[in-house]
Design a protein around this motif. Structure first.
Motif, PDB file in Angstrom:
ATOM      1  N   GLY A 388     -27.693   9.535   8.936  1.00  0.00           N
ATOM      2  CA  GLY A 388     -26.253   9.222   9.066  1.00  0.00           C
ATOM      3  C   GLY A 388     -25.639   9.559  10.330  1.00  0.00           C
ATOM      4  O   GLY A 388     -24.538   9.415  10.862  1.00  0.00           O
ATOM      5  N   HIS A 389     -26.230  10.711  11.304  1.00  0.00           N
ATOM      6  CA  HIS A 389     -25.556  11.203  12.368  1.00  0.00           C
ATOM      7  C   HIS A 389     -26.692  10.952  13.617  1.00  0.00           C
ATOM      8  O   HIS A 389     -26.701  11.837  14.581  1.00  0.00           O
ATOM      9  CB  HIS A 389     -25.387  12.660  12.208  1.00  0.00           C
ATOM     10  N   ASP A 390     -27.671   9.746  13.820  1.00  0.00           N
ATOM     11  CA  ASP A 390     -28.221   9.755  14.693  1.00  0.00           C
ATOM     12  C   ASP A 390     -29.208  10.563  15.331  1.00  0.00           C
ATOM     13  O   ASP A 390     -29.585  10.876  16.465  1.00  0.00           O
ATOM     14  CB  ASP A 390     -27.174   9.380  16.079  1.00  0.00           C
ATOM     15  N   PHE A 391     -29.831  11.413  14.288  1.00  0.00           N
ATOM     16  CA  PHE A 391     -30.922  12.073  14.648  1.00  0.00           C
ATOM     17  C   PHE A 391     -32.084  11.189  14.968  1.00  0.00           C
ATOM     18  O   PHE A 391     -32.450  10.322  14.094  1.00  0.00           O
ATOM     19  CB  PHE A 391     -31.054  13.102  13.612  1.00  0.00           C
ATOM     20  N   ARG A 392     -33.050  11.683  15.708  1.00  0.00           N
ATOM     21  CA  ARG A 392     -34.540  11.147  16.038  1.00  0.00           C
ATOM     22  C   ARG A 392     -35.417  11.862  15.153  1.00  0.00           C
ATOM     23  O   ARG A 392     -35.490  13.012  15.041  1.00  0.00           O
ATOM     24  CB  ARG A 392     -34.566  10.895  17.320  1.00  0.00           C
ATOM     25  N   PHE A 393     -36.323  10.991  14.685  1.00  0.00           N
ATOM     26  CA  PHE A 393     -37.485  11.346  13.663  1.00  0.00           C
ATOM     27  C   PHE A 393     -38.651  11.547  14.181  1.00  0.00           C
ATOM     28  O   PHE A 393     -39.086  10.866  15.217  1.00  0.00           O
ATOM     29  CB  PHE A 393     -37.327  10.522  12.461  1.00  0.00           C
ATOM     30  N   LEU A 394     -39.536  12.371  13.533  1.00  0.00           N
ATOM     31  CA  LEU A 394     -41.004  12.636  13.705  1.00  0.00           C
ATOM     32  C   LEU A 394     -41.212  13.384  14.878  1.00  0.00           C
ATOM     33  O   LEU A 394     -40.474  14.056  15.398  1.00  0.00           O
ATOM     34  CB  LEU A 394     -41.784  11.200  13.633  1.00  0.00           C
ATOM     35  N   SER A 395     -42.461  13.231  15.442  1.00  0.00           N
ATOM     36  CA  SER A 395     -42.936  14.140  16.427  1.00  0.00           C
ATOM     37  C   SER A 395     -42.219  14.623  17.650  1.00  0.00           C
ATOM     38  O   SER A 395     -42.075  15.563  18.060  1.00  0.00           O
ATOM     39  CB  SER A 395     -44.232  13.919  16.942  1.00  0.00           C
ATOM     40  N   TYR A 396     -41.738  13.386  18.335  1.00  0.00           N
ATOM     41  CA  TYR A 396     -40.765  13.518  19.510  1.00  0.00           C
ATOM     42  C   TYR A 396     -39.535  13.418  18.976  1.00  0.00           C
ATOM     43  O   TYR A 396     -38.628  13.321  20.016  1.00  0.00           O
ATOM     44  CB  TYR A 396     -41.101  12.227  20.388  1.00  0.00           C
ATOM     45  N   GLY A 397     -39.132  13.579  17.890  1.00  0.00           N
ATOM     46  CA  GLY A 397     -37.664  13.570  17.484  1.00  0.00           C
ATOM     47  C   GLY A 397     -36.976  14.861  17.677  1.00  0.00           C
ATOM     48  O   GLY A 397     -37.445  15.922  18.176  1.00  0.00           O
ATOM     49  N   ASP A 398     -35.840  14.842  16.831  1.00  0.00           N
ATOM     50  CA  ASP A 398     -34.969  16.192  16.770  1.00  0.00           C
ATOM     51  C   ASP A 398     -35.457  17.285  15.815  1.00  0.00           C
ATOM     52  O   ASP A 398     -36.500  17.079  15.166  1.00  0.00           O
ATOM     53  CB  ASP A 398     -33.453  15.714  16.570  1.00  0.00           C
ATOM     54  N   SER A 399     -34.804  18.358  16.026  1.00  0.00           N
ATOM     55  CA  SER A 399     -35.107  19.554  15.230  1.00  0.00           C
ATOM     56  C   SER A 399     -34.005  20.041  14.160  1.00  0.00           C
ATOM     57  O   SER A 399     -32.977  19.472  14.236  1.00  0.00           O
ATOM     58  CB  SER A 399     -35.497  20.512  16.051  1.00  0.00           C
ATOM     59  N   SER A 400     -34.410  20.805  13.230  1.00  0.00           N
ATOM     60  CA  SER A 400     -33.456  21.478  12.204  1.00  0.00           C
ATOM     61  C   SER A 400     -34.002  22.980  12.100  1.00  0.00           C
ATOM     62  O   SER A 400     -35.123  23.260  12.221  1.00  0.00           O
ATOM     63  CB  SER A 400     -33.825  20.633  10.840  1.00  0.00           C
ATOM     64  N   LEU A 401     -32.861  23.471  11.997  1.00  0.00           N
ATOM     65  CA  LEU A 401     -33.182  25.277  11.607  1.00  0.00           C
ATOM     66  C   LEU A 401     -32.818  25.206  10.040  1.00  0.00           C
ATOM     67  O   LEU A 401     -31.654  25.076   9.761  1.00  0.00           O
ATOM     68  CB  LEU A 401     -32.403  26.063  12.267  1.00  0.00           C
ATOM     69  N   LEU A 402     -33.607  25.535   9.104  1.00  0.00           N
ATOM     70  CA  LEU A 402     -33.335  25.750   7.813  1.00  0.00           C
ATOM     71  C   LEU A 402     -33.403  27.103   7.139  1.00  0.00           C
ATOM     72  O   LEU A 402     -34.292  27.776   7.521  1.00  0.00           O
ATOM     73  CB  LEU A 402     -34.672  24.867   6.970  1.00  0.00           C
ATOM     74  N   ILE A 403     -32.336  27.418   6.596  1.00  0.00           N
ATOM     75  CA  ILE A 403     -31.966  28.717   6.152  1.00  0.00           C
ATOM     76  C   ILE A 403     -31.812  28.627   4.447  1.00  0.00           C
ATOM     77  O   ILE A 403     -30.334  28.264   4.428  1.00  0.00           O
ATOM     78  CB  ILE A 403     -30.845  29.609   6.918  1.00  0.00           C
ATOM     79  N   PRO A 404     -32.557  28.845   3.691  1.00  0.00           N
ATOM     80  CA  PRO A 404     -32.176  28.555   2.158  1.00  0.00           C
ATOM     81  C   PRO A 404     -31.290  29.621   1.649  1.00  0.00           C
ATOM     82  O   PRO A 404     -31.137  30.578   2.160  1.00  0.00           O
ATOM     83  CB  PRO A 404     -33.649  28.440   1.521  1.00  0.00           C
TER      84      PRO A 404
END
Length: 404
Positions: A388-404
């Motif tokens: 919903g916020h225009d992130f790009r997916f898969l290998s050449y896509g965007d990234s995430s930082l996950l802190i559970p």
């Protein structure tokens, strides 16, 4: 719930083709960064990642380098045969393999197999100003692959030289395009060193030298390990329940100094990419194996797919890592070499990885299951936000930082 009974259909989402990044952004570190911090989702630009990382933490990177693993041959009939390198057969050590001259063998996928019934294929080309003839011969089946022997007629040329001359970079199949010259740069991390992967550890593609310097300036420690990414990383889950999926084996190596630094940090790490996750978490179970029998050899320390779910966690992560250090010292080794088939799905309890940098993965993939396990099932909100916020997916896509 029994992890083996997880239904893959529960890890599906709609990914329009338009959201799959066919090419990277112009500047690696200008990709978007989604931050998931204990249930709160926000976004930023990747070059700001260090401000979300705790000072004094340890960040672990996979320094593998993608090889040009596709080689094409034409038969005299005109048929095109593709030989796709998977893992070395003889010599089996990656470093030795790339330094061989005259002959070596690999386990390979063969494209257009029905057109190559028998005999050898030949390709002649120039390497370093010398004409070289390369011959390949297909041998016995090895699971879904074949053992292929490579021979060439110039003793001054190594197999690494041959791949650099005629090999093609194996960009992901879902990009639906041919590899381009720019991929030779953009599909490698800036810290890649050790040749062996047939796919990039793509979470690392966002890092630049400036970002790494900024991480250092923020007092965050860095370590590297090596896991060579196999083609199985793209293999879809075709079974209804995850117990029917056979995970691929990948080979990794970790220096003693890295193990010691992990121990200093109380076995807490920020993993860059799912390949770093698989290595770090596998180390725990290597240490558990050694607790039962310190006389085992490295080739007896392979971690099986379901081993974590069948092993009682009797050791602390620090104790497990110390067992590996003791094993290395007892055998006068400076690096641990292992292999893992580990599958991380909901129900898995992470032992070492506390934060994760990762891209956005394919629907119904084992990587999505790994992320779900890390976030205790809260993956869907992240992917809904990204879509919903225009992130790009898969290998050449965007990234995430996950802190559970």
């Amino acid at each position: 719930m029994n992890p083996k009974q997880i239904k893959i259909k529960d890890y599906d989402y709609t990914l329009p083709d338009s959201r799959i990044a066919k090419f990277p952004v112009m500047q690696r570190d200008h990709s978007k960064l989604l931050i998931y911090n204990k249930g709160v989702i926000s976004e930023d630009v990747f070059y700001n990642i260090s401000k979300y990382l705790p000072q004094g933490a340890l960040m672990v990177f996979n320094n593998t380098r993608v090889i040009q693993a596709r080689i094409h041959f034409h038969k005299e009939t005109g048929a095109l045969i593709e030989v796709f390198l998977l893992e070395p057969a003889m010599p089996s050590d990656y470093e030795q393999m790339f330094q061989t001259n005259v002959e070596c063998s690999w386990y390979c996928l063969v494209g257009n197999l029905k057109k190559w019934k028998e005999g050898s294929l030949k390709r002649t080309f120039d390497v370093k100003g010398h004409s070289v003839s390369l011959f390949v011969e297909r041998k016995e089946e090895h699971g879904t692959s074949h053992r292929v022997i490579f021979r060439w007629d110039n003793t001054d040329i190594t197999f690494a030289d041959i791949l650099d001359s005629v090999g093609e970079l194996p960009i992901p199949p879902y990009l639906n395009r041919e590899a381009q010259d720019q991929d030779k740069v953009t599909y490698q991390t800036v810290y890649s060193k050790i040749k062996g992967s047939v796919a990039a550890p793509t979470a690392g593609l966002h890092f630049t030298d400036d970002v790494l310097k900024d991480i250092d300036a923020h007092g965050i420690n860095r370590e590297e390990l090596t896991l060579h990414v196999g083609a199985g990383t793209f293999r879809p889950v075709k079974s209804d329940v995850i117990s029917g999926h056979n995970m691929h084996t990948e080979f990794f190596s970790v220096h003693r100094s890295t193990l010691m630094n992990l121990i200093v940090h109380k076995a807490n790490a920020i993993a860059v990419g799912t390949t770093s996750v698989r290595t770090l978490e596998s180390l725990y179970y290597v240490g558990v194996r050694l607790a039962a029998n310190m006389q085992l050899m490295e080739n007896q320390l392979h971690i099986d797919q379901w081993e974590p779910y069948e092993t009682a966690p009797l050791l602390t992560p620090v104790e497990a890592l110390q067992n590996i250090v003791d094993f290395l010292d007892r055998n006068c080794l400076t690096t641990f070499h292992g292999s893992t088939q580990i599958i991380i799905v909901p129900g898995y309890e992470y032992k070492i990885v506390k934060m994760l940098v990762t891209n956005f993965h394919q629907p119904q993939s084992t990587l999505l299951l790994l992320v779900s396990a890390f976030l205790h099932g809260d993956w869907k909100r992240i992917y809904d936000y990204a879509l919903g916020h225009d992130f790009r997916f898969l290998s050449y896509g965007d990234s995430s930082l996950l802190i559970p």
